[in-house]
Design a protein around this motif. Structure first.
Motif, PDB file in Angstrom:
ATOM      1  N   VAL A  10       7.028   4.444 -26.878  1.00  0.00           N
ATOM      2  CA  VAL A  10       7.285   4.030 -25.500  1.00  0.00           C
ATOM      3  C   VAL A  10       8.520   3.133 -25.506  1.00  0.00           C
ATOM      4  O   VAL A  10       8.580   2.138 -26.229  1.00  0.00           O
ATOM      5  N   VAL A  11       9.508   3.505 -24.699  1.00  0.00           N
ATOM      6  CA  VAL A  11      10.738   2.729 -24.554  1.00  0.00           C
ATOM      7  C   VAL A  11      10.549   1.768 -23.381  1.00  0.00           C
ATOM      8  O   VAL A  11      10.219   2.198 -22.270  1.00  0.00           O
ATOM      9  N   VAL A  12      10.752   0.478 -23.631  1.00  0.00           N
ATOM     10  CA  VAL A  12      10.506  -0.533 -22.604  1.00  0.00           C
ATOM     11  C   VAL A  12      11.819  -1.230 -22.247  1.00  0.00           C
ATOM     12  O   VAL A  12      12.349  -2.014 -23.045  1.00  0.00           O
ATOM     13  N   PRO A  13      12.376  -0.972 -21.060  1.00  0.00           N
ATOM     14  CA  PRO A  13      13.571  -1.710 -20.639  1.00  0.00           C
ATOM     15  C   PRO A  13      13.249  -3.184 -20.429  1.00  0.00           C
ATOM     16  O   PRO A  13      12.216  -3.533 -19.856  1.00  0.00           O
ATOM     17  N   CYS A  14      14.143  -4.034 -20.906  1.00  0.00           N
ATOM     18  CA  CYS A  14      13.964  -5.475 -20.796  1.00  0.00           C
ATOM     19  C   CYS A  14      15.286  -6.128 -20.406  1.00  0.00           C
ATOM     20  O   CYS A  14      16.364  -5.570 -20.657  1.00  0.00           O
ATOM     21  N   LEU A  15      15.188  -7.334 -19.818  1.00  0.00           N
ATOM     22  CA  LEU A  15      16.376  -8.092 -19.441  1.00  0.00           C
ATOM     23  C   LEU A  15      17.327  -7.201 -18.645  1.00  0.00           C
ATOM     24  O   LEU A  15      16.899  -6.373 -17.852  1.00  0.00           O
ATOM     25  N   ARG A  16      18.620  -7.378 -18.852  1.00  0.00           N
ATOM     26  CA  ARG A  16      19.596  -6.591 -18.082  1.00  0.00           C
ATOM     27  C   ARG A  16      19.821  -5.217 -18.685  1.00  0.00           C
ATOM     28  O   ARG A  16      19.919  -4.223 -17.961  1.00  0.00           O
ATOM     29  N   ASP A  17      19.877  -5.153 -20.026  1.00  0.00           N
ATOM     30  CA  ASP A  17      20.202  -3.862 -20.641  1.00  0.00           C
ATOM     31  C   ASP A  17      19.597  -3.716 -22.038  1.00  0.00           C
ATOM     32  O   ASP A  17      20.066  -2.910 -22.833  1.00  0.00           O
ATOM     33  N   ASN A  18      18.571  -4.508 -22.355  1.00  0.00           N
ATOM     34  CA  ASN A  18      17.905  -4.399 -23.653  1.00  0.00           C
ATOM     35  C   ASN A  18      16.805  -3.350 -23.640  1.00  0.00           C
ATOM     36  O   ASN A  18      16.268  -3.005 -22.583  1.00  0.00           O
ATOM     37  N   TYR A  19      16.437  -2.906 -24.840  1.00  0.00           N
ATOM     38  CA  TYR A  19      15.253  -2.073 -25.012  1.00  0.00           C
ATOM     39  C   TYR A  19      14.359  -2.675 -26.091  1.00  0.00           C
ATOM     40  O   TYR A  19      14.840  -3.144 -27.132  1.00  0.00           O
ATOM     41  N   ALA A  20      13.065  -2.648 -25.824  1.00  0.00           N
ATOM     42  CA  ALA A  20      12.038  -2.863 -26.837  1.00  0.00           C
ATOM     43  C   ALA A  20      11.318  -1.530 -27.020  1.00  0.00           C
ATOM     44  O   ALA A  20      11.382  -0.645 -26.155  1.00  0.00           O
ATOM     45  N   PHE A  21      10.624  -1.390 -28.140  1.00  0.00           N
ATOM     46  CA  PHE A  21       9.949  -0.138 -28.446  1.00  0.00           C
ATOM     47  C   PHE A  21       8.525  -0.406 -28.878  1.00  0.00           C
ATOM     48  O   PHE A  21       8.273  -1.236 -29.759  1.00  0.00           O
ATOM     49  N   LEU A  22       7.594   0.299 -28.246  1.00  0.00           N
ATOM     50  CA  LEU A  22       6.199   0.283 -28.657  1.00  0.00           C
ATOM     51  C   LEU A  22       5.886   1.564 -29.406  1.00  0.00           C
ATOM     52  O   LEU A  22       6.289   2.660 -28.981  1.00  0.00           O
ATOM     53  N   VAL A  23       5.192   1.418 -30.517  1.00  0.00           N
ATOM     54  CA  VAL A  23       4.742   2.553 -31.318  1.00  0.00           C
ATOM     55  C   VAL A  23       3.229   2.468 -31.404  1.00  0.00           C
ATOM     56  O   VAL A  23       2.679   1.412 -31.756  1.00  0.00           O
ATOM     57  N   HIS A  24       2.552   3.573 -31.087  1.00  0.00           N
ATOM     58  CA  HIS A  24       1.088   3.563 -31.067  1.00  0.00           C
ATOM     59  C   HIS A  24       0.554   4.770 -31.810  1.00  0.00           C
ATOM     60  O   HIS A  24       1.021   5.897 -31.613  1.00  0.00           O
ATOM     61  N   ASN A  25      -0.433   4.521 -32.661  1.00  0.00           N
ATOM     62  CA  ASN A  25      -1.132   5.580 -33.367  1.00  0.00           C
ATOM     63  C   ASN A  25      -2.522   5.709 -32.769  1.00  0.00           C
ATOM     64  O   ASN A  25      -3.367   4.828 -32.955  1.00  0.00           O
ATOM     65  N   ASP A  26      -2.758   6.781 -32.057  1.00  0.00           N
ATOM     66  CA  ASP A  26      -4.035   6.947 -31.377  1.00  0.00           C
ATOM     67  C   ASP A  26      -5.181   7.105 -32.371  1.00  0.00           C
ATOM     68  O   ASP A  26      -6.311   6.697 -32.095  1.00  0.00           O
ATOM     69  N   ALA A  27      -4.876   7.673 -33.546  1.00  0.00           N
ATOM     70  CA  ALA A  27      -5.922   7.896 -34.546  1.00  0.00           C
ATOM     71  C   ALA A  27      -6.447   6.589 -35.118  1.00  0.00           C
ATOM     72  O   ALA A  27      -7.649   6.451 -35.401  1.00  0.00           O
ATOM     73  N   THR A  28      -5.572   5.624 -35.293  1.00  0.00           N
ATOM     74  CA  THR A  28      -5.982   4.336 -35.866  1.00  0.00           C
ATOM     75  C   THR A  28      -6.187   3.263 -34.805  1.00  0.00           C
ATOM     76  O   THR A  28      -6.759   2.207 -35.085  1.00  0.00           O
ATOM     77  N   GLY A  29      -5.676   3.515 -33.596  1.00  0.00           N
ATOM     78  CA  GLY A  29      -5.747   2.522 -32.531  1.00  0.00           C
ATOM     79  C   GLY A  29      -4.752   1.390 -32.674  1.00  0.00           C
ATOM     80  O   GLY A  29      -4.806   0.412 -31.929  1.00  0.00           O
ATOM     81  N   GLN A  30      -3.814   1.524 -33.604  1.00  0.00           N
ATOM     82  CA  GLN A  30      -2.866   0.448 -33.880  1.00  0.00           C
ATOM     83  C   GLN A  30      -1.593   0.593 -33.047  1.00  0.00           C
ATOM     84  O   GLN A  30      -1.142   1.700 -32.754  1.00  0.00           O
ATOM     85  N   THR A  31      -1.013  -0.559 -32.714  1.00  0.00           N
ATOM     86  CA  THR A  31       0.206  -0.603 -31.907  1.00  0.00           C
ATOM     87  C   THR A  31       1.178  -1.596 -32.521  1.00  0.00           C
ATOM     88  O   THR A  31       0.780  -2.689 -32.944  1.00  0.00           O
ATOM     89  N   ALA A  32       2.445  -1.218 -32.548  1.00  0.00           N
ATOM     90  CA  ALA A  32       3.502  -2.103 -33.037  1.00  0.00           C
ATOM     91  C   ALA A  32       4.596  -2.215 -31.989  1.00  0.00           C
ATOM     92  O   ALA A  32       4.833  -1.292 -31.205  1.00  0.00           O
ATOM     93  N   LEU A  33       5.258  -3.355 -32.011  1.00  0.00           N
ATOM     94  CA  LEU A  33       6.411  -3.610 -31.161  1.00  0.00           C
ATOM     95  C   LEU A  33       7.627  -3.814 -32.048  1.00  0.00           C
ATOM     96  O   LEU A  33       7.556  -4.537 -33.045  1.00  0.00           O
ATOM     97  N   VAL A  34       8.739  -3.188 -31.684  1.00  0.00           N
ATOM     98  CA  VAL A  34       9.997  -3.452 -32.374  1.00  0.00           C
ATOM     99  C   VAL A  34      10.901  -4.223 -31.425  1.00  0.00           C
ATOM    100  O   VAL A  34      11.313  -3.719 -30.384  1.00  0.00           O
ATOM    101  N   ASP A  35      11.180  -5.458 -31.788  1.00  0.00           N
ATOM    102  CA  ASP A  35      11.976  -6.428 -31.050  1.00  0.00           C
ATOM    103  C   ASP A  35      11.283  -6.852 -29.760  1.00  0.00           C
ATOM    104  O   ASP A  35      10.503  -6.108 -29.170  1.00  0.00           O
ATOM    105  N   ALA A  36      11.588  -8.079 -29.354  1.00  0.00           N
ATOM    106  CA  ALA A  36      10.850  -8.706 -28.254  1.00  0.00           C
ATOM    107  C   ALA A  36      11.801  -9.464 -27.340  1.00  0.00           C
ATOM    108  O   ALA A  36      11.839 -10.695 -27.347  1.00  0.00           O
ATOM    109  N   PRO A  37      12.566  -8.729 -26.520  1.00  0.00           N
ATOM    110  CA  PRO A  37      13.532  -9.403 -25.656  1.00  0.00           C
ATOM    111  C   PRO A  37      12.906 -10.186 -24.507  1.00  0.00           C
ATOM    112  O   PRO A  37      13.418 -11.232 -24.119  1.00  0.00           O
TER     113      PRO A  37
END
Length: 257
Positions: A10-37
């Motif tokens: 999942v691509v998450v627009p942030c601030l004026r022109d930043n992107y953060a990224f969510l990665v989710h594994n449905d099989a494990t139920g785990q979620t990660a975030l890459v960068d936190a603007p």
């Protein structure tokens, strides 16, 4: 993402022109975030899907990539570069190039991609075909060299260029249209670039992100990956120059474009 990917992106627009990224594994139920603007849009994206963060991966120390770590971390494991730990939020796992970690049940390789900053890292998840490159390799560009040298950044570009061509390059900003105008000023007859610019313009006209892009697209159109390509060097009148000299010239031109 393709249907065969083990994770959802999942691509998450942030601030004026930043992107953060969510990665989710449905099989494990785990979620990660890459960068936190910015906390609010990231938390909203998590809440909308019922996800809770297990990991936060940090690429580099600039405020627009770390400001929301404190607000979002909860019990999540925070991962960043050992070399940059002194100017990152407190790390639970400090990593170095060549290290392999597990995130969302998937192996992730750590690459040192210094140049924009010294200590900038990228995260490559080969099973999902994802590379989180932030402000190193960007869509049709690369980050300004605040700390590193052109030679350092060119080495980083070559590392990333060596990944599989279908890798999705998840970079940190919506700079693609501006980068495209610069690329066209150097390489106006590149048919792949002409076609890509049309797609960029169409996407931005309806507010769609141009990130991620594929590495194959970048290799064909991104001037910062083409410093050793004979046709590109010839277009610049630099056929006999070294790749580092060509990269240095291109970066200097972009800085004043």
């Amino acid at each position: 993402m393709t249907k065969t990917s083990p994770v959802e992106l999942v691509v998450v627009p942030c601030l004026r022109d930043n992107y953060a990224f969510l990665v989710h594994n449905d099989a494990t139920g785990q979620t990660a975030l890459v960068d936190a603007p910015e906390a609010a849009p990231i938390q909203a994206a998590l809440d909308a899907r019922g996800w809770v963060l297990d990991d936060i991966l940090i690429t580099h120390h600039h405020d627009d990539h770390i400001d929301a770590v404190a607000a979002l971390r909860g019990s999540a494991r925070v991962i960043g570069a050992r070399a940059d730990a002194h100017r990152l939020p407190d790390l639970d796992l400090a990593v170095t190039e060549g290290q392999q970690i597990t995130v969302c049940g998937q192996s992730v390789d750590v690459l040192d991609v210094s140049g924009h900053t010294v200590g900038h890292i990228a995260f490559h998840m080969p099973s999902a075909g994802l590379a989180f490159t932030a402000d190193s390799l960007m869509a049709l560009g690369c980050g300004r060299l605040f700390e590193g040298t052109p030679a350092m950044m060119w080495e980083s570009m070559q590392k990333l260029r060596a990944l599989p061509g279908d890798t999705q390059i998840c970079s940190g900003h919506e700079y693609t249209a501006a980068n495209a105008r610069f690329a066209a000023s150097l390489d106006p007859d590149n048919p792949d670039l002409i076609s890509r610019i049309q797609g960029i313009d169409a996407a931005r006209a309806v507010g769609k992100p141009t990130v991620p892009s594929t590495l194959t697209e970048e290799k064909r159109t991104n001037p910062f990956l083409r410093a050793d390509v004979p046709e590109f060097k010839a277009a610049l009148g630099m056929s006999n120059a070294s790749a580092v000299d060509v990269f240095t010239y291109v970066r200097a031109q972009k800085d004043k474009f």
